[in-house]
Structure formats: C-alpha cells, structure tokens
Design an enzyme around this catalytic site. Structure first.
Site: not given
Length: 690
Positions: A94, A365
C-alpha cells in the site's frame, strides 16, 4: 533594423521580469499557503481517531457472551497485538515509503500521473496509508475536488499530530476486509478463527490483498483472484527486501485453511441478561443506543455462564414443551447484588419482553417475609401466637375477609413461625393490621420494592404488583443481614482505549436490623421443615426431599402467578411462572413448576460448593421450643425445634402440654438427686446451646 532588435529585446526582458515576478509571487504565495495549511493543521490539533467499533460483553469468567455491532464487526487491538507479517505486507503493497514521507508520496504521485497520461485513463492510485486512513475516518468516497482537498487537510492533521505507529495501528483497525469485518482483528476472526497477533505470513499476505477490492479479492468468494493478489503482495515484499524468492514460493505452496464465519460459540448467550445490562449501562452513562452498540466498549458483566446454563437447562427440563406458560428466573449474589443469571422468558426469539425486570405481577405470599420482618422488628417473636380462623376485618367503611388455601384453618392459636411455614393468610392480615397499616409499606420501601404499594389489608398477601427483580433483591437484603444492595449487571466498563470509565461499588448501608433479619431468615427455613406441620403441611414439603442443605425461602401463589424465592448464604434465586395475558394457572403440574425449577437450580448450582450455614448474629439467641406452641421444650415434648430470637425476647415458660399427670407441678427433688440425675432437656440444652 537595430532599433527593432533593441525594442524586441526590451520587450523580451520585460516579459522575463514579469514571469520572474509572477513566479516569485506564486512561489511565495504557495509557501505562505503551505505554511498556513501546516499552521491550520497544528492549530486544529489531532483529529479524533475513534471509529465505530463493536461493543463486547464479557461474563464474570472473562468469556465473551455477546456483542453489539449493527452488522459491522469491528474490534480495536493495539499494534503490539498485531502480527508483524500483516504490518509488513500491508505497508509493502500500500505505501512502501510510509515511514519516509509526511503524508504524501510525491514520487508515487508523479509516477501515477505519468501512468494515467500514457493510458489516457485513471489506472494507478497514489494514496498513502495516511490518506486512506483519513478517508476511512472522516470522508465519503465521492470523487470531487472538495473531498480531495478535505482529505489532504485531514492527512496533514493526522501526520502532524500522531506517530507513524499510531497511524498504521489505526489504519489496520479501520480498513474493510469484506464480509462485515472492519479491522484486522475482525478479519482474522472471520477468515481464520484466530487473533490478529497469531497470523502467519501465508494468512497475512492473503488478508493484505483484500482491501483493494473486498468483494473481488475475497478468498471465500473469489479464491482464484485472492491467490493472484497474494502473489502480488509477496512479490512486493521480495522487492522491498522483506522476503527472498524462496520464502515467497514456499508460502505460495502452503495450504491455506479458511474459516469463513465469526466465532459465535461463546456469544449471544443470556440475551435477556444482555438487554438488562444495556439498560443499566444507559442509566449509568446516558449514552444513546448507537453509542453503546458501536462505541468499542468492553463491558464486564456479572453473568456466571455456568449458572445461566443451569437455569436454562432446568427450566427447559421441567416445563412441558407443549405448554404456553411463561417463566422467569433470576439468580443474585446476596452480598453484592450481582446478578449471576437471568431468564426473562422461555424464548427470546419470540418475545424480548423481560418478565424478570419489566413485568409487574402479584407476588402473593412471597411478600409475607417483609411483613414478618416488620413484626419481629416491632417486638413479635417466632413464638407469638394468633388465632387462625375465618375472620372479617373492618377497614375504613368497608370489610375484608381473607381466606386460607382450600379454606383450611387451625381454629386455634398458631405461632408466627408456623404461620410463615404454613402460609396462613388470616395470621398475616391480623399481624399487618396490628402493626399499623403503613408499617409494611415502609419496610418494603427500605427493601427497594418500587411501584405503588397501597396501605390496605390485602397488601400483606401480596396483592399489589411488583417486579421480580425487586423481590429477589429484597430477599438478598434479608439474606445478607440487612445491608442495602441493588440488582447489578455490570462490574466494569472500559472504553476503546482500555480506560476504565465505570466500576461498580458495593453499598455498606444498613437498612434493616441485622438481628431481626436473621430471625426472619431462620423462620423462612421453616417452609421445608415438617416439624412445623399443623392443620396443614408446610408449603415446601413437595420439594424438601430434593434439598441437601438448609435454605430459607417462601413460595407464593395467585390465580395467575406462581412464585418461589429462596436463598442460601451465598445465592438467592427467584422463579416466576405464569401466563402473559392473565390466564389462570389451572393445571396441577403448572402450579408446581416454580418450586421444582427453584429446587433443581439451587441444588445443581451449589452441589460442588461447601455447605454454609446461616450464621447467627451476636444479638440473637437460639433455644429449643415446642413448635406447636412456641414454649420452651421439655424432655416429654414429642417434637423439638431450635428457634432463634432477638436477645431478651426468647420464651421463658416451659411447655406443659405433654407432662405426665403426676408431674403437672414440678416435683421436689433432694439435692443429691438433682446432682445425680440432671434432666434430659438440660442435657440437650447443654449440648446444643450456641
């Protein structure tokens, strides 16, 4: 003739001077312009190099449990964790003069221009790595002069403010490698199922060729193109003296094994938990969903993947696959509030509604332990007795007539310890009314119960809707001796730089009386102890034979909800089962699911752990009593149970119910007899007294 020649000479000199002047002006202008650009780049400072990155969620054991990426898998890894092979291969193909130029390779620009002129077309690019990085970070890819100028400015800013190592690190972490993989770590994971630091030269040279055309050079979709591109990469490395020809040919001859998918074996588990963690994260940071998903964060959660797997397995095993009933499970550490496992429904793909953290249901409960803690705090004891019988209560201008399960009543006095074990509703409402109608509301708020809790008689029976997460957390507070906790899903958060931006802290605030909390916990062990059987049997009898250690807990049932919440010293687990649309639970098997799931989870989760008892606090005392009346037991009592009281509230009278007739009054013994024959109960007390 001479005049004309002189005139032409003067004119020529005039033009030369003009050209020189203009040239110098343009040169100065260019110099000033370049100086201005450099000054601008320096004044503007470093552009932010953060890019959208996948946010990763980790379990408490360090494994990856999920990630947010919106279809773009991105990770950021430091240069030290990237294979040198991929660094060399990328720079070689690159931008071979990367370490020598200042952002623009003028030799390459000139060469590309000549190549384009010869071909009369755009055939060669000249962008450096810095230019490509600037484009990837900040710009669209449209081909306009404005974009090119802006790209140049960003390139200058990057080069002037960052080192070459920072630039190549950022570039490798942001370029696109195809198939949704952004950055070298994601690409390594996708193509080779490994980390970027472990890439071989063969793998690295293959990956380095993909960014030029991710779809055209994909080794998955276009293997021939990819192989040709790899040869070009390796040839460039030979030309740049990074390899020799022999090494190049050896690499090209090697077999390359491709993976072709992201490793998801350890991801996307506990999706309801992940959603809850995201909600907690948003409340902590006020970030948007997008910022969370693509912020490159590392979120270290409290999830225990092993416990999560146990919870999911037990729920799936116990609930009939054909049933449409829903369920939720939450497992929490009582000392820290850390949520270790969470299930918000039976199938996340069908419903993302989290029934553990979002739904509000009647707890039945399971609300009673808060009531009985309040009672103990105000002077009640496990031996306090009230009459269990059908009762109508006057409240305001109306009446309230609670009933027990199946309309069973003792029709005589029972103890508070029995009342909680048998889940006597009349005893609960009597207690609630005697304490003051607001006392239970106040305690519930201290325990972190949110939502509307009206001061009405039925609140004692859990008729007001609550969140399961609140209920499990409140039980955790009872389990830890009354210290405040809150459900916590996240331990720590790091940003993409590895900096800690959040870390959870444990609260040390004491919100309950620790002695009363322990007494309540010990009473809650009674639901599994058949010594407390009376006019009906203890509510935990159906699962007590499955339990191998002491637990405290409470079940709860309404027509539409079935609950079981309980804990050991190290783990609190809540299970809810019911229908989303308020269908009633009619099948006997469905009514037992919550207890069965709870027992299976707790036993499996703790099977390899040492047995820990609930440790009495310094302000309580344990004595043996007759559980039927709460009085101190004698040697003739058929049933004896160790029961704890806050010091000073323990019973002082002995049970008289089972003494032989001739000993209804205490016999008078000679001093010698007293010394020689100590009572059996005294022997027991000497042996067991804590």
């Amino acid at each position: 003739m001479e005049v004309i020649t002189n005139k032409r000479l003067r004119l020529t000199l005039k033009y030369v001077r003009a050209f020189v002047f203009i040239g110098m002006f343009l040169l100065i202008l260019g110099f000033v312009g370049m100086l201005g650009l450099l000054l601008y780049a320096k004044v503007e400072g470093p552009p932010p190099l953060a890019v959208p990155q996948s946010t990763i969620y980790y379990g408490a054991d360090g494994t990856v449990i999920g990630e947010s990426h919106q279809g773009q898998t991105r990770y950021w890894v430091p240069l030290s964790e990237i294979s040198p092979h991929i660094i060399q291969a990328t720079i070689s193909i690159e931008d071979k003069r990367f370490y020598d130029h200042q952002g623009f390779d003028y030799v390459r620009i000139a060469g590309a221009a000549l190549a384009d002129i010869k071909a009369m077309a755009k055939v060669q690019g000249a962008s450096t790595i810095s230019q490509q990085y600037a484009r990837n970070l900040f710009l669209e890819h449209e081909k306009t002069w404005k974009r090119k100028f802006t790209e140049a400015l960003y390139t200058l800013r990057i080069e002037m403010n960052y080192t070459k190592e920072q630039i190549i690190e950022g570039y490798l972490n942001t370029i696109y490698y195809g198939h949704g993989a952004y950055g070298i770590e994601a690409a390594s994971n996708y193509y080779f199922n490994k980390s970027a630091k472990d890439l071989t030269l063969n793998e690295a040279s293959m990956l380095a060729g993909i960014p030029k055309g991710p779809s055209h050079y994909s080794p998955i979709d276009r293997p021939e193109n990819a192989k040709k591109r790899q040869r070009v990469i390796l040839t460039s490395m030979v030309e740049n003296q990074l390899l020799n020809e022999q090494q190049k040919e050896l690499v090209l001859a090697e077999e390359l094994t491709l993976y072709g998918k992201f490793d998801v074996k350890s991801r996307d588990i506990a999706l309801y938990f992940q959603d809850a963690a995201k909600e907690e994260f948003k409340s902590i940071t006020s970030l948007t969903d997008q910022a969370i998903q693509m912020g490159g964060l590392k979120i270290y959660t409290t999830l225990d993947p092993e416990l999560q797997a146990i919870a999911e397995e037990k729920m799936e095993q116990i609930i009939d696959p054909a049933s449409e009933i829903q369920a939720a499970v939450m497992i929490q550490h009582p000392s820290t509030g850390e949520v270790k496992a969470l299930i918000g429904g039976r199938d996340y793909s069908k419903s993302q509604f989290n029934r553990a953290t979002q739904a509000k249901r009647q707890p039945g409960s399971t609300f009673k332990p808060f009531l009985y803690y309040t009672a103990v705090e105000q002077g009640f004891t496990p031996s306090t007795t009230l009459r269990s019988e059908y009762t109508t209560f006057q409240y305001g201008e109306g009446t309230y007539s609670p009933s027990n399960y199946n309309d069973y009543y003792a029709n005589e006095n029972i103890t508070l310890a029995q009342a909680i074990a048998l889940s006597d509703n009349v005893f609960a409402v009597k207690t609630h009314m005697s304490l003051g109608i607001n006392a239970l509301v106040d305690t519930s708020k201290r325990l972190g119960i949110t939502g509307n809790l009206p001061s009405i008689p039925s609140l004692a029976l859990g008729t007001s809707t609550v969140k399961m997460a609140d209920m499990v957390n409140a039980y955790g507070i009872l389990a830890n001796g009354g210290k405040r906790i809150k459900p916590t899903f996240i331990r720590k958060i790091e940003n993409h730089h590895g900096e800690v931006i959040y870390e959870s802290e444990r609260s040390k605030e004491q919100v309950l009386d620790k002695d009363a909390a322990f007494v309540t916990t010990h009473m809650m062990t009674g639901m599994f102890d058949e010594k407390l059987n009376d006019y009906t049997k203890v509510t935990g009898r159906t699962i007590s034979d499955q339990l191998t250690r002491i637990y405290a807990g409470k079940s709860g049932t309404t027509s539409t909800d079935s609950w079981m919440i309980g804990y050991s010293p190290k783990l609190v687990t809540g299970v809810w089962v019911g229908y989303d649309r308020d269908y009633t639970i009619d099948l006997v098997s469905e009514k037992s699911y919550s207890k069965e799931i709870w027992a299976a989870i707790m036993e499996e989760a703790l099977k390899d752990q040492p047995v820990h008892a609930f440790k009495p606090t310094s302000g309580v005392v344990g004595v043996y009593v007759n559980p039927d009346n709460g009085m101190l037991a004698t040697e003739t009592c058929p049933v004896v149970r160790l029961t704890y009281y806050t010091k000073g509230t323990e019973p002082t009278e002995y049970c008289q119910d089972h003494l032989p007739h001739q000993y209804e009054e205490e016999p008078v013994l000679l001093e010698e007899e007293k010394k020689e024959k100590p009572g059996f109960f005294k022997k027991i007390m000497n042996w067991f007294t804590p």
